[in-house]
Design an enzyme around this catalytic site. Sequence first.
Site, short mmCIF file in Angstrom:
data_model
loop_
_atom_site.label_atom_id
_atom_site.label_comp_id
_atom_site.label_asym_id
_atom_site.label_seq_id
_atom_site.Cartn_x
_atom_site.Cartn_y
_atom_site.Cartn_z
N HIS A 95 6.12 40.77 23.23
CA HIS A 95 6.19 39.51 22.49
C HIS A 95 5.83 39.75 21.03
O HIS A 95 4.96 40.57 20.71
CB HIS A 95 5.22 38.49 23.11
CG HIS A 95 5.47 37.09 22.64
ND1 HIS A 95 5.08 36.65 21.40
CD2 HIS A 95 6.11 36.04 23.22
CE1 HIS A 95 5.45 35.38 21.25
NE2 HIS A 95 6.09 35.00 22.35
N GLU A 144 13.69 36.59 20.69
CA GLU A 144 12.88 35.56 20.03
C GLU A 144 13.22 35.58 18.56
O GLU A 144 13.07 36.62 17.90
CB GLU A 144 11.40 35.90 20.09
CG GLU A 144 10.85 36.38 21.38
CD GLU A 144 9.41 36.79 21.17
OE1 GLU A 144 8.56 35.98 21.52
OE2 GLU A 144 9.14 37.89 20.66
P1 PGA Z 1 7.52 28.38 20.98
O1 PGA Z 1 7.19 29.85 21.54
O2 PGA Z 1 8.43 27.72 21.99
O3 PGA Z 1 6.20 27.70 20.84
O4 PGA Z 1 8.23 28.55 19.67
C1 PGA Z 1 8.27 30.67 21.84
C2 PGA Z 1 7.87 32.09 22.17
O5 PGA Z 1 6.74 32.36 22.55
O6 PGA Z 1 8.73 32.98 22.07
#
Ligand code: PGA
Length: 217
Positions: A95, A144
Site C-alpha cells: 500500500h 491506487e
Molecule cells: P480512500 O483509501 O478510499 O480513503 O481514498 C483508498 C486506499 O487505501 O487505497
Amino acid sequence: MPGNFIVANWKSYKTTDEAKNWFEKFSSFNLSTDKEIIICPSFTLLPEAKSLIENFKLQLKLGAQDISPFEEGPYTGEISGRQLENLASFVIVGHWERRTYFNEDDGLLNKKIEMARKFNITPIFCIQTIDTPIPEEVEIVAYEETNNIGRGVASDPKDIQMVSKAVKEKGIKFVLYGGSVNPEDVKNITSIPTIDGILVGSESLDAGEFLKIIANV
Ligand code: PGA
C-alpha cells in the site's frame, strides 16, 4: 475466486467496540451478493471480526493490512503469516501508505508476498503507477491513484481504464482500483471492462455507506 472484489481497508481506525457496531449494523441489512467482499481491519480486531462474521453468518472474508517478511522469531511488533493464517484469507501488500511512511521497498515487499504464499494467504498487491514492479505469481493487483487516496474524489475513469488495461496486459488476473471510491462514482469505475473490483478506504468505515457502494457496484 469470483472476479468482483470489494475490499474494505479500515487502516488504523476502529476500536473493538466500534468494529462490533459496524458488523451489527452491516448484519441488519441481510445482504445477499455474489461479490467477494473482504474486510481488512487492524490486527487487533481480526479475532473478534472472525467470530462476529461467523455468528452473524455474514458473506464476508477477512484480510490483514500487512504481514511480516519473517516466519517467526525475535522481531518485536511483527505479525507473521503463521499467526495470520487462521484469521485472514487475504493480505494487503505494498500500500502507498506503507511504502511512503514506513519506507517499504520492492525487496521487502517481495519477501512479504513470499510469506503470504507460504501460509496460503492471498495477497492484494498495491501499485501506484504502471511501472511499479509486481512480484511473480501475484494474481490480484490494486491500482491506487495516489493523488486520489483520501481526497473524496476518485480518478478519471479514462486513466483507470488505461492503467488497468496495461496491468492486465502484464498477465495479472484481477485488477482493482483504489482511491476515494464512493457510492456516487463507484459504477463509473466498476463498469470499466478491465476492472475487477475496488479497494475502499474512508467510505468503508461506515457500514451504511459501504453497503451503498456494494449496492451500486
Ligand atoms: P480512500 O483509501 O478510499 O480513503 O481514498 C483508498 C486506499 O487505501 O487505497
